[in-house]
Design a protein around this motif. Structure first.
Motif, PDB file in Angstrom:
ATOM      1  N   GLU A  12       2.651  79.884-112.320  1.00 38.78           N
ATOM      2  CA  GLU A  12       3.021  78.930-111.529  1.00 38.78           C
ATOM      3  C   GLU A  12       3.352  79.192-110.163  1.00 38.78           C
ATOM      4  O   GLU A  12       3.890  80.325-110.060  1.00 38.78           O
ATOM      5  CB  GLU A  12       4.011  77.774-112.113  1.00 38.78           C
ATOM      6  CG  GLU A  12       3.290  77.134-113.350  1.00 38.78           C
ATOM      7  CD  GLU A  12       4.312  76.224-114.178  1.00 38.78           C
ATOM      8  OE1 GLU A  12       5.624  76.268-113.308  1.00 38.78           O
ATOM      9  OE2 GLU A  12       4.352  75.591-115.115  1.00 38.78           O
ATOM     10  N   GLY A  13       3.124  78.410-108.992  1.00 36.52           N
ATOM     11  CA  GLY A  13       3.475  78.775-107.823  1.00 36.52           C
ATOM     12  C   GLY A  13       4.774  79.015-107.459  1.00 36.52           C
ATOM     13  O   GLY A  13       5.388  80.003-106.838  1.00 36.52           O
ATOM     14  N   ILE A  14       5.656  77.749-107.751  1.00 34.52           N
ATOM     15  CA  ILE A  14       7.107  77.694-107.404  1.00 34.52           C
ATOM     16  C   ILE A  14       7.831  78.617-108.329  1.00 34.52           C
ATOM     17  O   ILE A  14       8.676  79.538-107.662  1.00 34.52           O
ATOM     18  CB  ILE A  14       7.870  76.530-107.924  1.00 34.52           C
ATOM     19  CG1 ILE A  14       7.076  75.395-107.038  1.00 34.52           C
ATOM     20  CG2 ILE A  14       9.158  76.409-107.741  1.00 34.52           C
ATOM     21  CD1 ILE A  14       7.431  73.886-107.319  1.00 34.52           C
ATOM     22  N   GLU A  15       7.564  79.154-109.683  1.00 33.05           N
ATOM     23  CA  GLU A  15       8.155  80.039-110.320  1.00 33.05           C
ATOM     24  C   GLU A  15       7.738  81.371-109.633  1.00 33.05           C
ATOM     25  O   GLU A  15       8.700  82.339-109.719  1.00 33.05           O
ATOM     26  CB  GLU A  15       7.631  80.128-111.776  1.00 33.05           C
ATOM     27  CG  GLU A  15       8.287  81.100-112.626  1.00 33.05           C
ATOM     28  CD  GLU A  15       7.744  81.296-114.017  1.00 33.05           C
ATOM     29  OE1 GLU A  15       8.390  81.128-115.040  1.00 33.05           O
ATOM     30  OE2 GLU A  15       6.428  81.230-114.027  1.00 33.05           O
ATOM     31  N   GLY A  16       6.441  81.693-109.365  1.00 37.13           N
ATOM     32  CA  GLY A  16       5.969  82.886-108.761  1.00 37.13           C
ATOM     33  C   GLY A  16       6.732  83.467-107.566  1.00 37.13           C
ATOM     34  O   GLY A  16       7.268  84.693-107.340  1.00 37.13           O
TER      35      GLY A  16
END
Length: 231
Positions: free
Chosen positions: A36-40
Motif C-alpha cells: 500500500e502507498g501510505i504504508e510504504g
C-alpha cells in the motif's frame, strides 16, 4: 553474505512483490516491503532505505505522489515499476525524479542488475559498510541493528522518538532537515503533534550526546531552516 543495503519494495501485486523479494534477498539485500502507498511511505520515512522499487498504480496513495514526497526530502535512488509503457508515462516518471523505469512484464534478473548498477553508481565510495555509524574516532556510535547509542563506550538512554530523530540526522550528515521533514520522517505522515516538538527532542538528544549541549558539534541548528548533523 550481507551487503548492508536496505531496499524498499512498494508493489500491490503480492506475486510480483514476492518474486522481487526472493531475487534480491538471494543477492544479500535487506528487504522492506509494502502493498500500500501510505504504508510504504511511512516505512520509507521510518527505515531510511538505500533504494526504493516503486509501483505507480497503488491503493491509497499513487506511486507518483510517493515519488514526489520522497524527492521533497531525499535523493535516494528510485526505480519505478509499472505496466504503463507509453513514452509519455516514462517521461513523466523521470520528471518526478525516478532514476530508472522498468515496465511489466520484466525479467527479475534484469531488475537485479539494474539495482546493482544504480546502487554502485549512487553509493560509490560511501556505501553502507556497517550497521554501526561511528563519529569522532568512535566516541559516538549508533548500532542500527540493536537500536542502541553509545558515547565514550557507555550506552545512552534515548527515548524511541529521540532515537528516530538522531538516526535520521546521523544517516544523512550535512543534509539540512526542516522541522516538518523531521516530523514526517521520524513519526510518519499521520503524526498529530507540532513541528516544535522536534525542538524538545533535539534539546534532549544534545544533553545526552554532546560534550557541551550549548555548543553542539553533532546536531547543528540552521537558523530559520532546521537542523543538520555535523559529526
Amino acid at each position: 553474505m550481507k551487503n548492508k543495503f536496505k531496499i524498499l519494495i512498494i508493489e500491490d501485486e503480492e506475486k510480483i512483490l514476492n518474486v522481487i523479494e526472493a531475487y534480491l534477498q538471494k543477492e544479500g539485500y535487506d528487504i522492506l516491503k509494502s502493498t500500500e502507498g501510505i504504508e510504504g511511505l511511512d516505512i520509507f520515512k521510518r527505515e531510511s532505505p538505500h533504494l526504493v522499487i516503486l509501483d505507480l498504480m497503488l491503493p491509497g496513495l499513487s506511486g507518483e505522489e510517493i515519488c514526489k514526497s520522497i524527492r521533497s526530502s531525499s535523493d535516494i535512488p528510485i526505480i519505478m515499476l509499472t505496466a504503463k509503457i507509453t513514452e509519455a508515462s516514462k517521461l513523466e516518471g523521470f520528471s518526478l525524479g525516478a532514476d530508472d523505469y522498468v515496465t511489466k512484464p520484466f525479467s527479475p534478473r534484469e531488475l537485479v542488475q539494474r539495482v546493482r548498477a544504480i546502487l554502485r553508481r549512487s553509493y560509490r565510495g560511501k556505501g553502507p559498510l556497517s550497521d554501526i555509524l561511528s563519529f569522532s574516532d568512535n566516541k559516538l556510535k549508533i548500532d542500527i541493528r540493536k537500536h542502541e547509542v553509545s558515547k565514550d563506550g557507555k550506552v545512552v538512554n534515548l527515548t524511541p522518538n529521540e532515537y528516530k530523530v538522531l538516526l535520521i540526522l546521523a544517516s544523512n550528515p550535512g543534509q539540512i532537515f526542516s522541522r516538518e521533514h523531521l516530523v514526517e520522517r521520524a513519526f510518519g505522515i499521520d503524526y498529530d503533534g507540532f513541528d516544535r516538538t522536534v525542538d524538545t527532542h533535539i534539546k534532549n538528544i544534545r544533553y545526552k550526546i554532546e560534550d557541551n549541549p550549548k555548543t553542539p558539534k553533532y546536531i547543528l541548528t540552521i537558523y530559520g531552516v532546521g537542523y543538520k548533523f555535523g559529526g
